[in-house]
Design a protein around this motif. Structure first.
Motif, PDB file in Angstrom:
ATOM      1  N   MET A  33       0.846  -1.192   0.000  1.00 29.98           N
ATOM      2  CA  MET A  33       0.000   0.000   0.000  1.00 29.98           C
ATOM      3  C   MET A  33       0.882   1.243   0.000  1.00 29.98           C
ATOM      4  SD  MET A  33      -2.910   1.125   2.802  1.00 29.98           S
ATOM      5  CE  MET A  33      -3.847  -0.359   2.502  1.00 29.98           C
ATOM      6  N   SER A  34       0.505   2.234  -0.794  1.00 25.43           N
ATOM      7  CA  SER A  34       1.286   3.459  -0.889  1.00 25.43           C
ATOM      8  C   SER A  34       1.247   4.227   0.426  1.00 25.43           C
ATOM      9  CB  SER A  34       0.737   4.345  -2.013  1.00 25.43           C
ATOM     10  OG  SER A  34       1.348   5.612  -1.976  1.00 25.43           O
ATOM     11  N   THR A  35       2.384   4.839   0.810  1.00 21.75           N
ATOM     12  CA  THR A  35       2.425   5.677   2.006  1.00 21.75           C
ATOM     13  C   THR A  35       2.187   7.141   1.675  1.00 21.75           C
ATOM     14  OG1 THR A  35       4.828   5.884   1.802  1.00 21.75           O
ATOM     15  CG2 THR A  35       3.987   4.098   3.184  1.00 21.75           C
ATOM     16  N   ARG A  36       2.100   7.464   0.396  1.00 23.96           N
ATOM     17  CA  ARG A  36       1.811   8.844   0.010  1.00 23.96           C
ATOM     18  C   ARG A  36       0.365   9.188   0.319  1.00 23.96           C
ATOM     19  NH1 ARG A  36       3.056   9.178  -6.138  1.00 23.96           N
ATOM     20  NH2 ARG A  36       2.348  11.327  -5.859  1.00 23.96           N
ATOM     21  N   HIS A  37       0.146  10.427   0.708  1.00 20.28           N
ATOM     22  CA  HIS A  37      -1.213  10.887   0.923  1.00 20.28           C
ATOM     23  C   HIS A  37      -1.990  10.824  -0.395  1.00 20.28           C
ATOM     24  CE1 HIS A  37      -0.207  11.790   4.892  1.00 20.28           C
ATOM     25  NE2 HIS A  37      -0.877  12.927   5.060  1.00 20.28           N
ATOM     26  N   VAL A  38      -3.262  10.455  -0.272  1.00 19.61           N
ATOM     27  CA  VAL A  38      -4.117  10.307  -1.454  1.00 19.61           C
ATOM     28  C   VAL A  38      -5.330  11.215  -1.303  1.00 19.61           C
ATOM     29  CG1 VAL A  38      -5.531   8.726  -2.819  1.00 19.61           C
ATOM     30  CG2 VAL A  38      -3.391   7.915  -1.781  1.00 19.61           C
ATOM     31  N   ALA A  39      -5.615  11.972  -2.344  1.00 20.93           N
ATOM     32  CA  ALA A  39      -6.819  12.804  -2.399  1.00 20.93           C
ATOM     33  C   ALA A  39      -7.685  12.344  -3.550  1.00 20.93           C
ATOM     34  CB  ALA A  39      -6.452  14.273  -2.576  1.00 20.93           C
ATOM     35  N   LEU A  40      -8.971  12.221  -3.301  1.00 19.50           N
ATOM     36  CA  LEU A  40      -9.935  11.944  -4.360  1.00 19.50           C
ATOM     37  C   LEU A  40     -10.778  13.207  -4.552  1.00 19.50           C
ATOM     38  CD1 LEU A  40     -12.055   8.778  -4.989  1.00 19.50           C
ATOM     39  CD2 LEU A  40     -13.110  11.039  -5.138  1.00 19.50           C
ATOM     40  N   VAL A  41     -10.829  13.670  -5.779  1.00 20.36           N
ATOM     41  CA  VAL A  41     -11.572  14.888  -6.112  1.00 20.36           C
ATOM     42  C   VAL A  41     -12.679  14.525  -7.088  1.00 20.36           C
ATOM     43  CG1 VAL A  41     -11.427  17.238  -7.007  1.00 20.36           C
ATOM     44  CG2 VAL A  41      -9.440  16.238  -5.842  1.00 20.36           C
ATOM     45  N   THR A  42     -13.915  14.819  -6.727  1.00 22.02           N
ATOM     46  CA  THR A  42     -15.021  14.579  -7.652  1.00 22.02           C
ATOM     47  C   THR A  42     -15.215  15.799  -8.549  1.00 22.02           C
ATOM     48  OG1 THR A  42     -16.808  15.453  -6.238  1.00 22.02           O
ATOM     49  CG2 THR A  42     -16.118  13.162  -5.872  1.00 22.02           C
ATOM     50  N   GLY A  43     -15.795  15.559  -9.711  1.00 19.73           N
ATOM     51  CA  GLY A  43     -15.944  16.648 -10.679  1.00 19.73           C
ATOM     52  C   GLY A  43     -14.599  17.201 -11.094  1.00 19.73           C
ATOM     53  N   ALA A  44     -13.640  16.292 -11.314  1.00 17.23           N
ATOM     54  CA  ALA A  44     -12.240  16.691 -11.481  1.00 17.23           C
ATOM     55  C   ALA A  44     -11.803  16.848 -12.925  1.00 17.23           C
ATOM     56  CB  ALA A  44     -11.332  15.670 -10.788  1.00 17.23           C
ATOM     57  N   ALA A  45     -12.699  16.706 -13.871  1.00 16.84           N
ATOM     58  CA  ALA A  45     -12.295  16.768 -15.277  1.00 16.84           C
ATOM     59  C   ALA A  45     -12.070  18.195 -15.765  1.00 16.84           C
ATOM     60  CB  ALA A  45     -13.339  16.086 -16.164  1.00 16.84           C
ATOM     61  N   ARG A  46     -12.529  19.174 -14.997  1.00 17.31           N
ATOM     62  CA  ARG A  46     -12.407  20.572 -15.446  1.00 17.31           C
ATOM     63  C   ARG A  46     -12.600  21.497 -14.251  1.00 17.31           C
ATOM     64  NH1 ARG A  46     -16.692  18.355 -17.618  1.00 17.31           N
ATOM     65  NH2 ARG A  46     -15.860  18.435 -19.742  1.00 17.31           N
ATOM     66  N   GLY A  47     -12.369  22.776 -14.481  1.00 14.13           N
ATOM     67  CA  GLY A  47     -12.723  23.806 -13.520  1.00 14.13           C
ATOM     68  C   GLY A  47     -12.029  23.699 -12.178  1.00 14.13           C
ATOM     69  N   ILE A  48     -12.772  23.992 -11.118  1.00 15.29           N
ATOM     70  CA  ILE A  48     -12.221  23.983  -9.763  1.00 15.29           C
ATOM     71  C   ILE A  48     -11.710  22.595  -9.397  1.00 15.29           C
ATOM     72  CG2 ILE A  48     -12.838  24.219  -7.327  1.00 15.29           C
ATOM     73  CD1 ILE A  48     -14.812  26.446  -8.213  1.00 15.29           C
ATOM     74  N   GLY A  49     -12.419  21.562  -9.803  1.00 16.88           N
ATOM     75  CA  GLY A  49     -11.991  20.200  -9.476  1.00 16.88           C
ATOM     76  C   GLY A  49     -10.639  19.867 -10.075  1.00 16.88           C
ATOM     77  N   LEU A  50     -10.442  20.204 -11.334  1.00 15.80           N
ATOM     78  CA  LEU A  50      -9.157  19.944 -11.983  1.00 15.80           C
ATOM     79  C   LEU A  50      -8.057  20.776 -11.349  1.00 15.80           C
ATOM     80  CD1 LEU A  50      -7.394  18.658 -14.132  1.00 15.80           C
ATOM     81  CD2 LEU A  50      -8.212  20.390 -15.755  1.00 15.80           C
ATOM     82  N   ALA A  51      -8.329  22.049 -11.069  1.00 16.67           N
ATOM     83  CA  ALA A  51      -7.328  22.905 -10.424  1.00 16.67           C
ATOM     84  C   ALA A  51      -6.943  22.354  -9.060  1.00 16.67           C
ATOM     85  CB  ALA A  51      -7.867  24.329 -10.293  1.00 16.67           C
ATOM     86  N   THR A  52      -7.914  21.786  -8.340  1.00 14.35           N
ATOM     87  CA  THR A  52      -7.639  21.200  -7.029  1.00 14.35           C
ATOM     88  C   THR A  52      -6.772  19.951  -7.162  1.00 14.35           C
ATOM     89  OG1 THR A  52      -9.726  22.067  -6.160  1.00 14.35           O
ATOM     90  CG2 THR A  52      -8.695  20.251  -4.946  1.00 14.35           C
ATOM     91  N   ALA A  53      -7.109  19.092  -8.114  1.00 13.21           N
ATOM     92  CA  ALA A  53      -6.295  17.901  -8.342  1.00 13.21           C
ATOM     93  C   ALA A  53      -4.862  18.282  -8.717  1.00 13.21           C
ATOM     94  CB  ALA A  53      -6.921  17.047  -9.443  1.00 13.21           C
ATOM     95  N   GLN A  54      -4.722  19.274  -9.561  1.00 10.86           N
ATOM     96  CA  GLN A  54      -3.387  19.738  -9.953  1.00 10.86           C
ATOM     97  C   GLN A  54      -2.623  20.288  -8.756  1.00 10.86           C
ATOM     98  OE1 GLN A  54      -4.770  22.472 -12.945  1.00 10.86           O
ATOM     99  NE2 GLN A  54      -4.371  21.060 -14.636  1.00 10.86           N
TER     100      GLN A  54
END
Length: 250
Positions: A1-22
């Protein structure tokens, strides 16, 4: 299992969601991008290192359960996915009302529930994205504004109940944001009116909203939960005050 922190962002294909994932990726997090737009999701995920794409309609309980079953770890869930359709109250039939509630409120609830086993393990956090329309009423937004007000209350319920597991829950309420969609539908008259009503005299950017979300997910916010952060250029602070009166006129 990865020890890196993991974030899941919904609505991530564009806009605020994509900016957050980036933004998460730039800070070294492993990012899971979830969206129902498979084509756009495939296009953007390739630009992020070690990112995962999940195609899912969050209003579908079975689809949500199947998507979250693929995870091995989760440290932050960002409930960003949402839909909007504006019009007068009398034009909002029940089918439209349910469409907006199904994604904005039901989807946020479903994803949060599915994330809980992972967040209990990681003592992680939830950041819900509501809207300034959930804090102050506005014309033509009866379903949208009501759904976002409910997301704010859901956030407080989550904070009150999940704190014993070390899980924090907070909410970001964006004001007017300079997205491609907004700029395509906002006339110059609307843009000018928003500038007059916002103390900072401008729209926010997707990156500025993402920064607020990422802060609430970070260790710097380790004692912050149940809070509602309006990232709105001061829009909420003006209430019903007229812009002209802010200039000192009697």
């Amino acid at each position: 299992m990865s020890t890196r922190h993991v974030a899941l962002v919904t609505g991530a294909a564009r806009g605020i969601g994509l900016a957050t994932a980036q933004g998460f990726a730039a800070q070294g997090w492993r990012v899971v991008l979830l969206d129902r737009d498979a084509d756009e999701l495939a296009r953007v995920v390739s630009d992020l290192p070690d990112a995962t794409a999940l195609v899912c309609d969050i209003s579908d309980p079975d689809a949500v359960a199947a998507s979250f079953a693929t995870l091995d770890r989760l440290d932050c869930l960002v409930n960003n996915a949402g839909v909007a359709q504006f019009g007068p109250i009398e034009a909002c039939d029940f089918a439209l009302w349910r469409t907006i509630m199904a994604t904005n409120l039901d989807g946020t609830f479903l994803c949060s529930q599915a994330a809980l086993p992972f967040l209990k393990d990681s003592r992680g956090s939830i950041v819900n994205v509501a809207s300034i329309s959930g804090l102050r009423a506005s014309t033509l937004r009866v379903a949208y504004g009501t759904s976002k007000a409910a997301v704010i209350q859901l956030t407080k319920q989550q904070a009150a109940e999940l704190g014993e597991y070390g899980i924090r829950a907070n909410c970001v309420c964006p004001g007017p944001v300079r997205t491609k969609l907004a700029m395509a539908v906002h006339s110059q008259e609307i843009i000018n009116a928003y500038h007059d009503a916002i103390p900072l005299n401008r729209y926010g950017s997707e990156a500025e909203i993402a920064a607020a979300i990422i802060f609430l997910a970070s260790d710097s916010a380790s004692y912050i939960t149940g809070q509602v952060l309006a990232a709105d250029g001061g829009f909420d602070s003006t209430g019903v005050g007229l812009p002209a009166l802010r200039k000192g006129a009697p």
